[in-house]
Scaffold this motif. Structure first.
Motif, PDB file in Angstrom:
ATOM      1  N   LYS A  51      -6.791   0.395  -6.733  1.00 41.57           N
ATOM      2  CA  LYS A  51      -7.290   1.260  -5.674  1.00 41.57           C
ATOM      3  C   LYS A  51      -8.239   0.469  -4.790  1.00 41.57           C
ATOM      4  O   LYS A  51      -9.096  -0.267  -5.280  1.00 41.57           O
ATOM      5  CB  LYS A  51      -8.000   2.463  -6.275  1.00 41.57           C
ATOM      6  N   GLN A  56       5.427  12.478   1.277  1.00 40.03           N
ATOM      7  CA  GLN A  56       4.420  11.624   0.653  1.00 40.03           C
ATOM      8  C   GLN A  56       4.090  12.068  -0.771  1.00 40.03           C
ATOM      9  O   GLN A  56       3.973  11.211  -1.658  1.00 40.03           O
ATOM     10  CB  GLN A  56       3.157  11.557   1.519  1.00 40.03           C
ATOM     11  N   CYS A  80       0.498   3.712   1.631  1.00 39.85           N
ATOM     12  CA  CYS A  80       0.611   4.161   3.021  1.00 39.85           C
ATOM     13  C   CYS A  80       1.775   3.476   3.747  1.00 39.85           C
ATOM     14  O   CYS A  80       2.226   3.952   4.782  1.00 39.85           O
ATOM     15  CB  CYS A  80      -0.694   3.937   3.770  1.00 39.85           C
ATOM     16  N   ASP A  81       2.249   2.359   3.207  1.00 41.54           N
ATOM     17  CA  ASP A  81       3.361   1.630   3.823  1.00 41.54           C
ATOM     18  C   ASP A  81       4.724   2.005   3.249  1.00 41.54           C
ATOM     19  O   ASP A  81       5.747   1.483   3.686  1.00 41.54           O
ATOM     20  CB  ASP A  81       3.147   0.117   3.674  1.00 41.54           C
ATOM     21  N   SER A  97       4.505   9.643  -4.095  1.00 38.40           N
ATOM     22  CA  SER A  97       3.476   9.443  -5.115  1.00 38.40           C
ATOM     23  C   SER A  97       4.012   9.747  -6.513  1.00 38.40           C
ATOM     24  O   SER A  97       3.705   9.041  -7.480  1.00 38.40           O
ATOM     25  CB  SER A  97       2.255  10.306  -4.818  1.00 38.40           C
ATOM     26  N   HIS A 148      -2.700   0.349  -3.956  1.00 40.37           N
ATOM     27  CA  HIS A 148      -1.785  -0.764  -3.687  1.00 40.37           C
ATOM     28  C   HIS A 148      -0.991  -1.048  -4.957  1.00 40.37           C
ATOM     29  O   HIS A 148      -1.553  -1.081  -6.052  1.00 40.37           O
ATOM     30  CB  HIS A 148      -2.568  -2.001  -3.259  1.00 40.37           C
ATOM     31  N   CYS A 173       0.848  -1.183   0.000  1.00 39.87           N
ATOM     32  CA  CYS A 173       0.000   0.000   0.000  1.00 39.87           C
ATOM     33  C   CYS A 173       0.888   1.239   0.000  1.00 39.87           C
ATOM     34  O   CYS A 173       1.944   1.249   0.645  1.00 39.87           O
ATOM     35  CB  CYS A 173      -0.900  -0.010   1.238  1.00 39.87           C
ATOM     36  N   THR A 226      -9.560   4.414  -0.158  1.00 36.03           N
ATOM     37  CA  THR A 226      -8.786   5.625  -0.452  1.00 36.03           C
ATOM     38  C   THR A 226      -7.317   5.325  -0.717  1.00 36.03           C
ATOM     39  O   THR A 226      -6.561   6.240  -1.038  1.00 36.03           O
ATOM     40  CB  THR A 226      -8.877   6.626   0.721  1.00 36.03           C
ATOM     41  N   TRP A 227      -6.904   4.083  -0.612  1.00 37.52           N
ATOM     42  CA  TRP A 227      -5.495   3.732  -0.760  1.00 37.52           C
ATOM     43  C   TRP A 227      -5.231   3.043  -2.096  1.00 37.52           C
ATOM     44  O   TRP A 227      -6.070   2.327  -2.626  1.00 37.52           O
ATOM     45  CB  TRP A 227      -5.043   2.808   0.373  1.00 37.52           C
TER      46      TRP A 227
END
Length: 120
Positions: free
Chosen positions: A95, A75, A66-67, A79, A101, A64, A98-99
């Motif tokens: 997707k 961030q 986020c990871d 991206s 992967h 993810c 909201t994340w």
């Protein structure tokens, strides 16, 4: 005015590298060299290479966004690098809520390894 969409895996350099012969077998033609160079350019940034290796070595083969942490950039910059790797055809994404992967695109590691295979 519409913006062009990102290349699909079938259009990206990583897909095309599968058609390149190993460097030790024959000299690359111009098109093959441009294809291979796009892959190396995408992986040529240390932050991108770290992010790619994090995804490639993830236990379930997926990570993810986020990871993706502790790579020394913000961030939004993470991206940006993920987008560059995806545009080069090195990553696929999906997707979930909201994340986003990411996974290494099928065949990318084998095709790149074959390009760099030693003679014999």
């Amino acid at each position: 005015m519409t913006t062009p969409s990102a290349p699909t895996l079938a259009q990206g350099p990583a897909h095309e590298v599968q058609r390149c012969p190993p460097l030790t077998r024959t000299a690359l033609d111009t098109s093959q060299a441009e294809t291979a160079a796009a892959i190396f350019k995408a992986l040529g940034d240390p932050v991108r290479l770290r992010i790619f290796s994090m995804i490639a070595s993830a236990p379930d083969g997926e990570l993810c966004v986020c990871d993706v942490v502790d790579v020394g950039v913000s961030q939004p910059t993470i991206s940006h690098h993920l987008r560059k790797l995806r545009e080069a055809g090195l990553l696929t994404s999906r997707k979930e809520a909201t994340w986003v992967h990411y996974r290494v695109a099928p065949g990318v590691l084998a095709a790149t390894a074959a390009l760099l295979a030693p003679p014999g």
